[in-house]
Design a protein around this motif. Structure first.
Motif, PDB file in Angstrom:
ATOM      1  N   ILE A 215       0.833  -1.195   0.000  1.00 58.48           N
ATOM      2  CA  ILE A 215       0.000   0.000   0.000  1.00 58.48           C
ATOM      3  C   ILE A 215       0.875   1.254   0.000  1.00 58.48           C
ATOM      4  CG2 ILE A 215      -1.733   1.299   1.308  1.00 58.48           C
ATOM      5  CD1 ILE A 215      -2.782  -1.228   0.042  1.00 58.48           C
ATOM      6  N   CYS A 260      -6.557   1.465  -2.526  1.00 61.49           N
ATOM      7  CA  CYS A 260      -5.675   1.422  -1.337  1.00 61.49           C
ATOM      8  C   CYS A 260      -6.494   1.534  -0.062  1.00 61.49           C
ATOM      9  CB  CYS A 260      -4.653   2.553  -1.412  1.00 61.49           C
ATOM     10  SG  CYS A 260      -3.371   2.321  -2.664  1.00 61.49           S
ATOM     11  N   TYR A 264      -6.599  -1.206   2.801  1.00 62.79           N
ATOM     12  CA  TYR A 264      -6.222  -0.823   4.164  1.00 62.79           C
ATOM     13  C   TYR A 264      -7.288  -1.275   5.162  1.00 62.79           C
ATOM     14  CZ  TYR A 264      -4.206   1.949   7.935  1.00 62.79           C
ATOM     15  OH  TYR A 264      -3.627   2.328   9.118  1.00 62.79           O
ATOM     16  N   THR A 350       2.009   5.145   6.147  1.00 62.81           N
ATOM     17  CA  THR A 350       0.857   5.372   5.280  1.00 62.81           C
ATOM     18  C   THR A 350       0.282   6.759   5.521  1.00 62.81           C
ATOM     19  OG1 THR A 350       0.340   3.004   5.434  1.00 62.81           O
ATOM     20  CG2 THR A 350      -1.352   4.436   4.526  1.00 62.81           C
TER      21      THR A 350
END
Length: 445
Positions: A215, A260, A264, A350
């Motif tokens: 990711i 993404c 997630y 992230t």
């Protein structure tokens, strides 16, 4: 019939279609070790199913029957390892406590490891779904890393068991005393099971961390505009309808950020699945080895204070036995904390990347989608806990760092205010209870 294990062949690069196939090279070792009565397979619909292993059951029964036989033999004959070198003031009570604690732990692990952990269907199914979503974004998942990691961990489990038995046996032989074989097996096998539980947990975290990295890789490519979308549309700047091309590029980038966000969320659910699967096992493991650290620290301090160090031969052999137990306990606790922290750091990356996208000069559509993902990250914060009793982070290993005299440390205040930080006193608890035990034994003397 069990054939030999060709390690170079198993470590070779092969083409795996999913995580279940990547676990096959280490499957034979797990069955021989008796920690895999049920194993996982993938059906034609790409769903995870559990299957029964006859070989795994045979070895499971063999190792556990041998353990309980050795435990009974060690108890009936009052076998001991440390007391053959140094007669501690706790006398046989230390061995009795260690024996009872290990029986409780092994009995629980007997059900948990070969049936529940080896057949962890929910978590592996989530990983298969996550990998499918990652591959739909155009990323190739490297299953060879997972295969090699699983194989190395399985070999390390057997290696730790054999090397430790040999070292303690050799130190006792060096003293020309009868080696308490049954007691030796009982102690080492309990530690081997804790290593197996920790290995299962850490491997699950390694697999999860690798998916978080995919990711972050996709989002980083969007941030630096090195994704394939930017490379393709750069060549078409001479097109007559440049604005239309730009909108198409932004739409594809937005779809990628949405993908993404979905992945997630799937990773967050996989994190919760790990907490549910390993929660009780982690509580028992951490508690058991925290107590063992206190017990063996007491043995070490008592033996040193009593003058055993003047008998160099005995003292070195005594240190070997204490060192193995202490180092094993510390490595178990530190491994659980380290790999839990490593995923937490990856998830923070992230947030950093998505905020850099928001603060860059992307179009409004891309910024809007990035803002949505940023809001999602606020609500889906992965935490690794032991049944919610304490969080597995660095605070578990130490209390506070040094502070300027007269100046309160912010973490000290937080530890007082927040009940969840009671686990922060891990190191302090060891020394507190160690002092209590020392005073108790001294008073009796």
């Amino acid at each position: 019939m069990v054939t030999s294990i060709d390690v170079p062949y198993l470590l070779s690069t092969r083409n795996y279609n999913n995580i279940v196939e990547a676990l096959l090279p280490s499957d034979r070792i797990r069955k021989i070790s008796g920690v895999s009565v049920v194993y996982l397979a993938v059906n034609s619909e790409n769903r995870i199913v559990t299957k029964f292993s006859f070989i795994g059951t045979i070895f499971f029964l063999f190792w556990y029957i041998l353990y309980f036989y050795c435990t009974y033999k060690a108890h009936s004959e009052d076998q001991t390892i440390l007391r053959t070198i140094y007669n501690t003031k706790l006398k046989r009570y230390g061995d009795d406590f260690e024996r009872i604690a290990s029986i409780i732990y092994v009995t629980y692990s007997m059900w948990k490891v070969p049936f529940r952990m080896s057949g962890n269907q929910v978590f592996i199914q989530r990983i298969v779904d996550i990998d499918s979503a990652i591959e739909n974004m155009g990323e190739a998942v490297d299953y060879n890393k997972n295969a090699k990691t699983a194989l190395v961990i399985s070999i390390a489990q057997l290696g730790d068991f054999l090397v430790r038995m040999f070292c303690i046996w050799l130190s006792l032989e060096n003293l020309s005393v009868i080696v308490p074989t049954e007691k030796l097996y009982q102690v080492v096998y309990t530690d081997a099971l804790s290593f197996v539980i920790t290995s299962h947990y850490c491997f699950s975290l390694i697999v999860l961390r690798g998916r978080y990295k995919y990711i972050n890789k996709v989002l980083s490519e969007i941030k630096t505009r090195s994704a394939w979308e930017y490379k393709v549309f750069v060549r078409n700047k001479v097109a007559p309808d440049l604005e239309k091309v730009q909108r198409l590029q932004d739409r594809i980038v937005c779809e990628k950020i949405k993908a993404c966000a979905r992945i997630y969320s799937m990773l967050y659910k996989a994190t919760e699945a790990i907490n549910r699967m390993y929660g009780t096992a982690l509580v028992l493991t951490m508690l058991l080895y925290l107590v063992f650290i206190i017990l063996y620290m007491f043995y070490f301090m008592e033996a040193t204070a009593s003058g055993l160090l003047y008998d160099i031969k005995k003292y070195v052999d005594f240190l070997i036995c204490v060192f193995w137990q202490m180092s094993h306990a510390l490595s178990i606790i530190c491994a659980n904390v380290y790999f839990s922290e490593s995923i937490t750091r990856e998830t923070k990356n992230t947030s950093f990347v998505i905020h850099e996208i928001i603060n860059s000069d992307f179009d409004s559509e891309v910024n809007t989608e990035a803002m949505r993902l940023s809001m999602q990250l606020l609500h889906e914060v992965p935490k690794f806990t032991a049944n919610g009793l304490f969080e597995l982070n660095n605070a578990l290993l130490y209390e506070t760092r040094g502070t300027t005299p007269g100046t309160p440390d912010r973490r000290v205040i937080e530890a007082i205010v927040n009940d969840s930080t009671s686990a922060v006193s891990g190191a302090r608890s060891v020394f507190t209870y160690l002092v209590i035990v020392l005073q108790f034994v001294t008073d009796r003397a």
